[in-house]
Design a protein around this motif. Structure first.
Motif, PDB file in Angstrom:
ATOM      1  N   ALA A 281       0.833  -1.214   0.000  1.00 37.73           N
ATOM      2  CA  ALA A 281       0.000   0.000   0.000  1.00 37.73           C
ATOM      3  C   ALA A 281       0.864   1.261   0.000  1.00 37.73           C
ATOM      4  O   ALA A 281       0.534   2.249  -0.661  1.00 37.73           O
ATOM      5  CB  ALA A 281      -0.914  -0.004   1.222  1.00 37.73           C
ATOM      6  N   THR A 282       1.990   1.234   0.717  1.00 33.93           N
ATOM      7  CA  THR A 282       2.809   2.451   0.851  1.00 33.93           C
ATOM      8  C   THR A 282       3.558   2.781  -0.439  1.00 33.93           C
ATOM      9  O   THR A 282       4.126   3.862  -0.572  1.00 33.93           O
ATOM     10  CB  THR A 282       3.872   2.289   1.965  1.00 33.93           C
ATOM     11  OG1 THR A 282       4.732   1.198   1.608  1.00 33.93           O
ATOM     12  CG2 THR A 282       3.238   2.023   3.312  1.00 33.93           C
ATOM     13  N   LYS A 283       3.578   1.838  -1.373  1.00 29.84           N
ATOM     14  CA  LYS A 283       4.368   2.060  -2.591  1.00 29.84           C
ATOM     15  C   LYS A 283       3.619   2.883  -3.631  1.00 29.84           C
ATOM     16  O   LYS A 283       4.240   3.437  -4.542  1.00 29.84           O
ATOM     17  CB  LYS A 283       4.786   0.713  -3.189  1.00 29.84           C
ATOM     18  CG  LYS A 283       5.771  -0.049  -2.311  1.00 29.84           C
ATOM     19  CD  LYS A 283       6.238  -1.311  -2.988  1.00 29.84           C
ATOM     20  CE  LYS A 283       7.149  -2.116  -2.082  1.00 29.84           C
ATOM     21  NZ  LYS A 283       7.454  -3.427  -2.624  1.00 29.84           N
ATOM     22  N   SER A 284       2.303   2.947  -3.532  1.00 30.87           N
ATOM     23  CA  SER A 284       1.585   3.702  -4.567  1.00 30.87           C
ATOM     24  C   SER A 284       1.874   5.203  -4.410  1.00 30.87           C
ATOM     25  O   SER A 284       1.960   5.727  -3.300  1.00 30.87           O
ATOM     26  CB  SER A 284       0.081   3.396  -4.486  1.00 30.87           C
ATOM     27  OG  SER A 284      -0.623   4.509  -4.014  1.00 30.87           O
ATOM     28  N   ILE A 285       2.028   5.853  -5.552  1.00 32.03           N
ATOM     29  CA  ILE A 285       2.350   7.287  -5.509  1.00 32.03           C
ATOM     30  C   ILE A 285       1.178   8.064  -4.898  1.00 32.03           C
ATOM     31  O   ILE A 285       1.386   8.993  -4.118  1.00 32.03           O
ATOM     32  CB  ILE A 285       2.668   7.826  -6.930  1.00 32.03           C
ATOM     33  CG1 ILE A 285       3.727   6.974  -7.611  1.00 32.03           C
ATOM     34  CG2 ILE A 285       3.095   9.302  -6.895  1.00 32.03           C
ATOM     35  CD1 ILE A 285       5.075   6.959  -6.955  1.00 32.03           C
ATOM     36  N   ASP A 286      -0.035   7.653  -5.224  1.00 31.13           N
ATOM     37  CA  ASP A 286      -1.220   8.328  -4.660  1.00 31.13           C
ATOM     38  C   ASP A 286      -1.207   8.265  -3.135  1.00 31.13           C
ATOM     39  O   ASP A 286      -1.504   9.250  -2.456  1.00 31.13           O
ATOM     40  CB  ASP A 286      -2.507   7.646  -5.158  1.00 31.13           C
ATOM     41  CG  ASP A 286      -2.830   8.080  -6.573  1.00 31.13           C
ATOM     42  OD1 ASP A 286      -2.153   9.018  -7.062  1.00 31.13           O
ATOM     43  OD2 ASP A 286      -3.728   7.475  -7.184  1.00 31.13           O
ATOM     44  N   PHE A 287      -0.853   7.090  -2.614  1.00 30.37           N
ATOM     45  CA  PHE A 287      -0.807   6.921  -1.165  1.00 30.37           C
ATOM     46  C   PHE A 287       0.217   7.889  -0.560  1.00 30.37           C
ATOM     47  O   PHE A 287      -0.059   8.593   0.411  1.00 30.37           O
ATOM     48  CB  PHE A 287      -0.431   5.474  -0.819  1.00 30.37           C
ATOM     49  CG  PHE A 287      -0.308   5.212   0.653  1.00 30.37           C
ATOM     50  CD1 PHE A 287      -1.407   4.832   1.407  1.00 30.37           C
ATOM     51  CD2 PHE A 287       0.923   5.347   1.305  1.00 30.37           C
ATOM     52  CE1 PHE A 287      -1.288   4.587   2.775  1.00 30.37           C
ATOM     53  CE2 PHE A 287       1.048   5.110   2.667  1.00 30.37           C
ATOM     54  CZ  PHE A 287      -0.056   4.725   3.402  1.00 30.37           C
ATOM     55  N   ARG A 288       1.393   7.950  -1.176  1.00 30.83           N
ATOM     56  CA  ARG A 288       2.469   8.813  -0.633  1.00 30.83           C
ATOM     57  C   ARG A 288       2.028  10.280  -0.642  1.00 30.83           C
ATOM     58  O   ARG A 288       2.246  11.027   0.315  1.00 30.83           O
ATOM     59  CB  ARG A 288       3.746   8.656  -1.454  1.00 30.83           C
ATOM     60  CG  ARG A 288       4.244   7.235  -1.524  1.00 30.83           C
ATOM     61  CD  ARG A 288       5.567   7.163  -2.265  1.00 30.83           C
ATOM     62  NE  ARG A 288       5.802   5.850  -2.849  1.00 30.83           N
ATOM     63  CZ  ARG A 288       6.932   5.447  -3.385  1.00 30.83           C
ATOM     64  NH1 ARG A 288       7.969   6.261  -3.423  1.00 30.83           N
ATOM     65  NH2 ARG A 288       7.063   4.247  -3.899  1.00 30.83           N
ATOM     66  N   VAL A 289       1.401  10.678  -1.768  1.00 31.82           N
ATOM     67  CA  VAL A 289       0.957  12.075  -1.900  1.00 31.82           C
ATOM     68  C   VAL A 289      -0.085  12.383  -0.830  1.00 31.82           C
ATOM     69  O   VAL A 289      -0.016  13.411  -0.133  1.00 31.82           O
ATOM     70  CB  VAL A 289       0.409  12.326  -3.327  1.00 31.82           C
ATOM     71  CG1 VAL A 289      -0.357  13.643  -3.405  1.00 31.82           C
ATOM     72  CG2 VAL A 289       1.545  12.302  -4.340  1.00 31.82           C
ATOM     73  N   THR A 290      -1.046  11.462  -0.673  1.00 28.89           N
ATOM     74  CA  THR A 290      -2.113  11.679   0.323  1.00 28.89           C
ATOM     75  C   THR A 290      -1.514  11.825   1.724  1.00 28.89           C
ATOM     76  O   THR A 290      -1.901  12.715   2.487  1.00 28.89           O
ATOM     77  CB  THR A 290      -3.097  10.476   0.308  1.00 28.89           C
ATOM     78  OG1 THR A 290      -3.526  10.295  -1.030  1.00 28.89           O
ATOM     79  CG2 THR A 290      -4.283  10.704   1.212  1.00 28.89           C
ATOM     80  N   GLN A 291      -0.530  10.973   2.044  1.00 24.98           N
ATOM     81  CA  GLN A 291       0.043  11.006   3.403  1.00 24.98           C
ATOM     82  C   GLN A 291       0.888  12.261   3.625  1.00 24.98           C
ATOM     83  O   GLN A 291       0.861  12.850   4.706  1.00 24.98           O
ATOM     84  CB  GLN A 291       0.881   9.751   3.674  1.00 24.98           C
ATOM     85  CG  GLN A 291       0.170   8.433   3.449  1.00 24.98           C
ATOM     86  CD  GLN A 291      -1.115   8.301   4.249  1.00 24.98           C
ATOM     87  OE1 GLN A 291      -1.229   8.836   5.361  1.00 24.98           O
ATOM     88  NE2 GLN A 291      -2.092   7.599   3.694  1.00 24.98           N
ATOM     89  N   LEU A 292       1.596  12.679   2.591  1.00 27.06           N
ATOM     90  CA  LEU A 292       2.409  13.899   2.745  1.00 27.06           C
ATOM     91  C   LEU A 292       1.503  15.115   2.934  1.00 27.06           C
ATOM     92  O   LEU A 292       1.781  15.998   3.751  1.00 27.06           O
ATOM     93  CB  LEU A 292       3.329  14.095   1.534  1.00 27.06           C
ATOM     94  CG  LEU A 292       4.531  13.146   1.443  1.00 27.06           C
ATOM     95  CD1 LEU A 292       5.244  13.286   0.099  1.00 27.06           C
ATOM     96  CD2 LEU A 292       5.519  13.404   2.581  1.00 27.06           C
ATOM     97  N   LYS A 293       0.397  15.123   2.181  1.00 28.79           N
ATOM     98  CA  LYS A 293      -0.544  16.243   2.338  1.00 28.79           C
ATOM     99  C   LYS A 293      -1.183  16.214   3.725  1.00 28.79           C
ATOM    100  O   LYS A 293      -1.387  17.255   4.348  1.00 28.79           O
ATOM    101  CB  LYS A 293      -1.628  16.171   1.252  1.00 28.79           C
ATOM    102  CG  LYS A 293      -1.123  16.615  -0.120  1.00 28.79           C
ATOM    103  CD  LYS A 293      -2.241  16.584  -1.132  1.00 28.79           C
ATOM    104  CE  LYS A 293      -1.752  17.131  -2.472  1.00 28.79           C
ATOM    105  NZ  LYS A 293      -2.687  16.814  -3.563  1.00 28.79           N
ATOM    106  N   ALA A 294      -1.466  15.004   4.195  1.00 28.66           N
ATOM    107  CA  ALA A 294      -2.066  14.872   5.541  1.00 28.66           C
ATOM    108  C   ALA A 294      -1.089  15.390   6.597  1.00 28.66           C
ATOM    109  O   ALA A 294      -1.483  16.084   7.541  1.00 28.66           O
ATOM    110  CB  ALA A 294      -2.411  13.406   5.812  1.00 28.66           C
TER     111      ALA A 294
END
Ligand code: NAD
Length: 466
Positions: free
Chosen positions: A28-41
């Motif tokens: 799950a952590t590898k998807s770029i969308d996931f990373r972007v969402t978490q950085l924005k959070a």
């Protein structure tokens, strides 16, 4: 058993690391969308918790809101913005050249996250030095367990509250505590350890990492010299030295630790240094809102013991009840003095007189390789001479500290001041393993030379031209 109380009901450090590894393996952590969402959070949580963080930094270190915003909050948000802006490029496979004899094969590198990362933070910039590595950890697609410093307890508490309320614990977790908790963490197997703190404790983490061959970044300390040559603009030099020395009351890993001043300008420089202190922190820094405090009594007592009253030429006053130590200059300091035998990490500025830059270089090279080096001079020849003859993590010419704020410069030490570096793209690289890949073509012109039976003579001829 070391217990943690978490949303997931994870009740031991071992279980926490295990759960993070299970989550990491879901990809799950590898998807770029996931990373972007978490950085924005993370960025929006920093905004949400900003007031509490500023209050905690004031409580822990007496930092003004302005200084705390500049050195802890703004720099962290900029790091997130930079990661968000470049993440696509950073994560894309990198084509590399393929030598002629291997063509038409193609070659490239693919960044992959290591897995479960341990980040251990110090107390001096307790928010920045905990969150900045985490930005890189998330951008690179890892999970993270953070151990903030127990010494900056108010900041540690806010960090925990913010991160627990922002992330699932199998992705980002915080383990508060001191040596006992740190030992429990060190007994676990992590995929990467990122440690910021003292050289001595860094060695303990390095040893723990060796057990599993876990890669490390060690962001350590040391004595960062500051050379002032006779041709320097003394007013500007003094202001920039005072800025770097008294930010966070000297409790900065890259603060100029001591001065190596050309004897021709020493008197004038000292006068300018006094002016600069009073311009920035008034004639009575004890009542100046911009002047921070020493973190605790232990460090207060350690610093007071370094002051030799007969060598004090400015300041030298202190108030234990307020953990206040005035900006203090010491002159005629010798290498053997207590103040020169350890990293000062406080508001004491020893002044060492040299006759020329060669003497300054020799002085530096007799010690360990510093985290930072500063040189004030107008002469490019002198600057080159210093850089050719010395080793250090980072340097700044004609200023102090600000090299750290350029995200395009990797930040780290060398020798006893550290291993590895981070910031900006370099953080992403630090928390990524690069897989090297070569894709062979079906038609390979050179195969007849590399497969047996060999023509040894011809083979040697060919290699002459490669
Ligand atoms: P420290 O080494 O005492 O502590 C750092 C972390 O290690 C803390 O979280 C602490 O709880 C933990 N720790 C302490 N003793 C431990 C032990 N025996 N076993 C396991 N964990 C332990 O450092 P500090 O006093 O918090 O910070 C000051 C030092 O950090 C200075 O030397 C400074 O130069 C250095 N520093 C370096 C950088 C950098 O980026 N290179 C930045 C800030 C500070």
């Amino acid at each position: 058993m070391h217990t943690t109380h978490t949303e997931l009901g994870i009740n031991s450090i071992a279980e926490l690391v295990k759960q993070q590894r299970v989550f990491f393996k879901t990809n799950a952590t590898k998807s770029i969308d996931f990373r972007v969402t978490q950085l924005k959070a993370l960025k929006s949580s920093i905004t949400q918790y900003e007031v509490q963080m500023l209050a905690a930094l004031h409580q822990d270190l007496g930092k003004s809101d302005a200084e705390a915003f500049l050195t802890e909050i703004a720099i962290t948000k900029q790091e997130i913005d930079n990661a968000l802006k470049h993440l696509k490029k950073w994560t894309a496979p990198q084509r590399v050249k393929t030598p002629l004899q291997l063509q038409p094969a193609q070659s490239y590198r693919i960044a992959e996250p290591y897995g479960v990362v341990l980040v251990v933070a110090p107390w001096n910039y307790p928010i920045q030095l905990a969150l900045l590595p985490i930005v890189g950890v998330i951008a690179a697609g890892n999970t993270v367990v953070l151990k903030p410093s127990e010494v900056a307890s108010a900041s540690s508490k806010v960090l925990k509250e913010m991160l627990v309320n922002t992330f699932e614990e199998n992705f980002v977790a915080v383990v508060e505590g001191g040596i006992e908790e740190a030992k429990a963490l060190m007994s676990e197997r992590f995929d990467y350890i990122f440690f910021t703190g003292s050289t001595h404790v860094g060695q303990i983490y390095y040893q723990a990492a060796a057990k599993h061959l876990t890669p490390v970044t060690l962001e350590l300390g040391g004595k960062s010299p500051c050379i002032v040559e006779a041709d320097a603009n003394l007013k500007k030099t003094a202001e920039r030295i005072i800025f770097g020395k008294y930010l966070n009351c000297g409790q900065t890993c890259i603060a100029p630790d001591y001065l190596l001043v050309n004897q021709k300008v020493k008197k004038e420089l000292i006068a300018e240094l006094k002016n600069a202190v009073e311009k920035m922190y008034t004639q009575n820094s004890a009542t100046c809102e911009w002047y921070p405090r020493i973190i605790n009594e232990h460090h207060f007592n350690r610093l007071i013991a370094l002051i030799e009253p007969e060598k004090v030429i400015y300041g030298g006053t202190f108030d234990q009840s307020k953990l206040y130590i005035a900006p203090t200059f010491m002159d005629n300091v010798a290498k053997e003095d207590a103040v020169m035998r350890e990293e000062i990490f406080g508001p004491i500025l020893p002044i060492i007189t040299v006759d020329n830059v060669t003497e300054a270089i020799d002085f530096i090279n007799e010690g360990e390789k510093p985290l930072a080096l500063y040189i004030f001079s107008k002469s490019q020849q002198i600057i080159n001479q210093v850089f050719e003859a010395t080793s250090f993590g980072s340097a700044c010419v004609n200023d102090t500290i600000i090299q750290i704020s350029n995200k395009n410069l990797p930040f780290g030490g060398v020798g006893k001041s550290g291993i590895g570096s981070y910031h900006g793209r370099y953080s992403f690289e630090t928390f990524s393993h690069y897989k090297s890949i070569m894709k062979q073509a079906s038609f390979e012109p050179t195969s007849r030379f590399r497969f047996a039976p060999w023509n040894y003579k011809l083979l040697r001829q060919i290699f002459k031209y490669l």
